[in-house]
Design a protein around this motif. Structure first.
Motif, PDB file in Angstrom:
ATOM      1  N   HIS A 313      -8.443 -24.734  20.552  1.00 44.20           N
ATOM      2  CA  HIS A 313      -9.239 -24.542  19.497  1.00 44.20           C
ATOM      3  C   HIS A 313      -9.437 -22.915  19.773  1.00 44.20           C
ATOM      4  N   HIS A 314      -9.762 -22.187  20.052  1.00 49.65           N
ATOM      5  CA  HIS A 314     -10.340 -21.134  19.954  1.00 49.65           C
ATOM      6  C   HIS A 314      -9.466 -20.304  18.537  1.00 49.65           C
ATOM      7  N   ASP A 315      -8.394 -20.372  18.361  1.00 53.99           N
ATOM      8  CA  ASP A 315      -7.492 -20.268  17.052  1.00 53.99           C
ATOM      9  C   ASP A 315      -7.915 -20.400  16.046  1.00 53.99           C
ATOM     10  N   LYS A 316      -7.775 -22.420  16.217  1.00 52.97           N
ATOM     11  CA  LYS A 316      -8.768 -22.741  14.983  1.00 52.97           C
ATOM     12  C   LYS A 316      -9.932 -22.255  14.731  1.00 52.97           C
ATOM     13  N   LEU A 317     -10.962 -22.089  15.519  1.00 50.48           N
ATOM     14  CA  LEU A 317     -12.028 -21.800  15.354  1.00 50.48           C
ATOM     15  C   LEU A 317     -12.349 -20.674  14.093  1.00 50.48           C
ATOM     16  N   HIS A 318     -10.896 -19.243  14.737  1.00 48.59           N
ATOM     17  CA  HIS A 318     -11.111 -18.376  14.374  1.00 48.59           C
ATOM     18  C   HIS A 318     -10.558 -18.530  12.796  1.00 48.59           C
ATOM     19  N   ALA A 319      -9.939 -19.593  12.751  1.00 42.87           N
ATOM     20  CA  ALA A 319      -8.701 -18.746  11.551  1.00 42.87           C
ATOM     21  C   ALA A 319      -9.752 -20.010  10.860  1.00 42.87           C
ATOM     22  N   PHE A 320     -10.840 -21.049  10.561  1.00 43.08           N
ATOM     23  CA  PHE A 320     -11.892 -21.482   9.958  1.00 43.08           C
ATOM     24  C   PHE A 320     -12.772 -20.565   9.080  1.00 43.08           C
ATOM     25  N   LEU A 321     -13.087 -19.880  10.003  1.00 43.82           N
ATOM     26  CA  LEU A 321     -14.130 -18.292  10.160  1.00 43.82           C
ATOM     27  C   LEU A 321     -13.846 -17.530   8.979  1.00 43.82           C
ATOM     28  N   ASP A 322     -12.566 -17.434   9.095  1.00 44.22           N
ATOM     29  CA  ASP A 322     -11.708 -16.933   8.697  1.00 44.22           C
ATOM     30  C   ASP A 322     -11.854 -16.943   7.370  1.00 44.22           C
ATOM     31  N   TRP A 323     -11.164 -18.343   6.690  1.00 38.79           N
ATOM     32  CA  TRP A 323     -11.720 -18.656   5.755  1.00 38.79           C
ATOM     33  C   TRP A 323     -12.858 -18.696   4.580  1.00 38.79           C
ATOM     34  N   LEU A 324     -13.723 -19.296   5.872  1.00 32.53           N
ATOM     35  CA  LEU A 324     -15.115 -18.992   5.808  1.00 32.53           C
ATOM     36  C   LEU A 324     -15.891 -17.993   4.811  1.00 32.53           C
ATOM     37  N   GLN A 325     -14.713 -16.750   5.572  1.00 29.89           N
ATOM     38  CA  GLN A 325     -15.753 -14.693   5.255  1.00 29.89           C
ATOM     39  C   GLN A 325     -16.864 -14.994   5.782  1.00 29.89           C
ATOM     40  N   ALA A 326     -17.385 -15.454   6.897  1.00 29.17           N
ATOM     41  CA  ALA A 326     -18.044 -15.477   7.670  1.00 29.17           C
ATOM     42  C   ALA A 326     -18.205 -14.639   8.554  1.00 29.17           C
ATOM     43  N   PRO A 327     -20.027 -14.649   7.857  1.00 31.45           N
ATOM     44  CA  PRO A 327     -20.315 -12.932   8.325  1.00 31.45           C
ATOM     45  C   PRO A 327     -20.308 -12.525   9.502  1.00 31.45           C
ATOM     46  N   TRP A 347     -30.434 -16.106  17.629  1.00 28.87           N
ATOM     47  CA  TRP A 347     -30.939 -17.858  16.741  1.00 28.87           C
ATOM     48  C   TRP A 347     -31.578 -16.673  15.523  1.00 28.87           C
ATOM     49  N   PRO A 348     -31.067 -17.285  13.927  1.00 25.85           N
ATOM     50  CA  PRO A 348     -31.273 -16.114  12.795  1.00 25.85           C
ATOM     51  C   PRO A 348     -32.746 -15.813  12.487  1.00 25.85           C
ATOM     52  N   ASP A 349     -33.048 -14.674  11.458  1.00 27.50           N
ATOM     53  CA  ASP A 349     -33.332 -14.934  11.866  1.00 27.50           C
ATOM     54  C   ASP A 349     -33.989 -15.452   9.568  1.00 27.50           C
ATOM     55  N   ASP A 350     -34.502 -15.302   9.042  1.00 24.67           N
ATOM     56  CA  ASP A 350     -35.004 -15.909   8.039  1.00 24.67           C
ATOM     57  C   ASP A 350     -33.989 -15.767   6.826  1.00 24.67           C
ATOM     58  N   ALA A 351     -33.299 -13.887   6.790  1.00 23.48           N
ATOM     59  CA  ALA A 351     -32.813 -13.205   5.931  1.00 23.48           C
ATOM     60  C   ALA A 351     -31.647 -13.836   6.485  1.00 23.48           C
ATOM     61  N   THR A 352     -31.261 -13.605   7.417  1.00 22.10           N
ATOM     62  CA  THR A 352     -30.144 -14.072   7.981  1.00 22.10           C
ATOM     63  C   THR A 352     -30.067 -15.318   7.727  1.00 22.10           C
ATOM     64  N   LEU A 353     -30.967 -16.487   8.139  1.00 19.53           N
ATOM     65  CA  LEU A 353     -30.014 -17.519   7.913  1.00 19.53           C
ATOM     66  C   LEU A 353     -29.951 -17.726   6.083  1.00 19.53           C
ATOM     67  N   ALA A 354     -30.857 -17.029   5.244  1.00 20.02           N
ATOM     68  CA  ALA A 354     -30.523 -17.278   3.952  1.00 20.02           C
ATOM     69  C   ALA A 354     -28.872 -16.925   3.426  1.00 20.02           C
ATOM     70  N   GLU A 355     -28.181 -15.386   4.138  1.00 19.19           N
ATOM     71  CA  GLU A 355     -27.472 -14.730   3.571  1.00 19.19           C
ATOM     72  C   GLU A 355     -25.944 -16.538   4.116  1.00 19.19           C
ATOM     73  N   TRP A 356     -26.095 -16.792   5.628  1.00 16.37           N
ATOM     74  CA  TRP A 356     -25.415 -18.139   6.120  1.00 16.37           C
ATOM     75  C   TRP A 356     -25.485 -19.211   5.199  1.00 16.37           C
ATOM     76  N   THR A 357     -26.410 -19.673   4.390  1.00 15.25           N
ATOM     77  CA  THR A 357     -26.535 -20.926   3.507  1.00 15.25           C
ATOM     78  C   THR A 357     -25.865 -20.001   2.234  1.00 15.25           C
ATOM     79  N   LEU A 358     -25.733 -18.602   1.691  1.00 17.07           N
ATOM     80  CA  LEU A 358     -25.258 -18.269   1.113  1.00 17.07           C
ATOM     81  C   LEU A 358     -23.315 -18.464   1.268  1.00 17.07           C
ATOM     82  N   CYS A 359     -22.700 -18.155   2.112  1.00 17.00           N
ATOM     83  CA  CYS A 359     -21.659 -18.326   2.704  1.00 17.00           C
ATOM     84  C   CYS A 359     -21.574 -19.422   2.721  1.00 17.00           C
TER      85      CYS A 359
END
Length: 385
Positions: A313-327, A347-359
């Motif tokens: 599942h590690h490779d599966k997770l990394h592949a998903f995050l690559d597709w997601l273009q996760a920060p 745990w994200p601050d407000d700016a980081t949470l906004a970045e995740w949401t935009l992703c």
């Protein structure tokens, strides 16, 4: 380009075995309901339909749910035009023999059933390479037939994701403030403090859960905990703290821990689960179905991937995050949440949470340019018939 749809209503027989956590039946129910909404006739064969009592209490017009070991359809019922075995569950030999007899009786001018193996969701490269490949049947009553591999996925070269035709319109019309007000009333909660975050929790037993709860206690947070393993994991993480906090809290109850308000939710139908995801600022999801629904929700998310003993599942997770273009920050959070490392949970601050949401919203936009899984499946069946 939208795939060509069948001109006629076909008879689909979909087979599902419930392994654990009801993820299999959750995906299959969305599949059969969406097929029925497209005018198809569906029989769903399942070995444990108990979850449908809360997942889909009203059933679905056009869907006939049958026990796995029920006899094949009777003489006055239509034989299958399409057979779908979900997640490699292997159709019962009796049904295969029945289908072969019916196909023989129909004669060579009538198409054989299109036999599809609906696979698990992954962003790994093999999905594009193997989607749509044939697997000849070499023995048994269906010798000479072909079974086709159909892979859900995140790219145009895969089978796509389950998505109702009106999903985005319903998402756009959703009233988050009204939903939150109704939730506070149902759980006898007060008004939100300024800056309160709403988060949902649908997980297995992440080692980082106690740390997440501690961080949420330090800032105004409403945590909506789904029943079953997530609720048990939260109670275990709180065991021995705050007096009786570790005792089993009943569904539809709430507890307070510092600035963290925890609501223990009841089982809910699939549309209500979607609404919960839409109402939250952050969604912790697990498995396949809830990940897809969280992507459509367009809010920041973390995926608790199903753990495998060989760490595949590690490779599966990394592949998903690559597709997601996760920060980088979202990648680190996923690594800790999934136990890939023992780093402190950030745990994200407000700016980081906004970045995740935009992703997530950018990823959703890419997905919306692709045909849904059901649209592609209908087109695939038309081609093979």
């Amino acid at each position: 380009m939208t795939a060509k749809l069948p001109a006629l209503s076909l008879q689909w027989d979909v087979f599902c075995r419930v392994i654990d956590n009801f993820g299999d039946i959750g995906v299959c129910w969305r599949l059969v309901a969406q097929l029925a909404a497209r005018g198809q006739r569906v029989r769903l064969w399942v070995d444990d339909a108990s979850a449908l009592q809360w997942m889909a209490p009203e059933g679905c017009t056009g869907v006939d749910v049958r026990p796995w070991h029920a006899p094949p359809p009777g003489a006055d019922e239509p034989p299958p035009d399409v057979m779908v075995e979900a997640f490699g569950c292997e159709i019962a030999p009796e049904f295969i023999a029945y289908s072969a007899r019916q196909a023989s009786a129909r004669g060579p001018k009538h198409p054989r059933p299109v036999w599809i193996n609906l696979e698990y969701l992954s962003a790994e490269g093999y999905v594009e390479r193997t989607h749509g490949l044939p697997s000849p049947i070499l023995s048994g009553p269906a010798a000479g037939w072909t079974r086709w591999f159909f892979y859900p996925g995140f790219t145009p070269a895969t089978g796509g994701l389950l998505r109702e035709s009106d999903l985005m319109a319903r998402r756009e019309a959703f009233d988050r403030d009204a939903w939150r007000a109704d939730h506070r009333t149902a759980f006898a909660l007060g008004e939100d403090a300024p800056g309160t975050r709403w988060a949902s929790l649908f997980c297995y037993e992440p080692a980082a859960l106690p740390e997440l709860l501690q961080r949420c206690e330090a800032e105004p947070t409403r945590l909506l905990v789904t029943p079953g393993r997530p609720a048990a994991a939260v109670r275990a993480a709180l065991q021995g703290r705050d007096g009786n906090a570790g005792q089993a809290a009943p569904q539809c109850s709430s507890t307070q821990h510092g600035q963290l308000s925890i609501s223990y939710l009841p089982h809910r139908p699939q549309p209500a689960f979607d609404a919960m995801l839409w109402a939250c600022d952050f969604n912790a999801v697990r498995g396949e179905d809830s990940l897809v629904r969280a992507l459509w929700a367009g809010q920041a998310l973390v995926w608790h991937i199903y753990p495998q003993h060989d760490n595949a599942h590690h490779d599966k997770l990394h592949a998903f995050l690559d597709w997601l273009q996760a920060p980088a920050s979202l990648r680190r959070f996923h690594a800790t949440w999934n136990g890939l490392d023992t780093a402190p949970l950030q745990w994200p601050d407000d700016a980081t949470l906004a970045e995740w949401t935009l992703c997530i919203q950018h990823a959703r936009s890419r997905l919306l340019t692709q045909d849904s899984l059901v649209t592609q499946l209908l087109g695939f069946v038309t081609e093979k018939r």
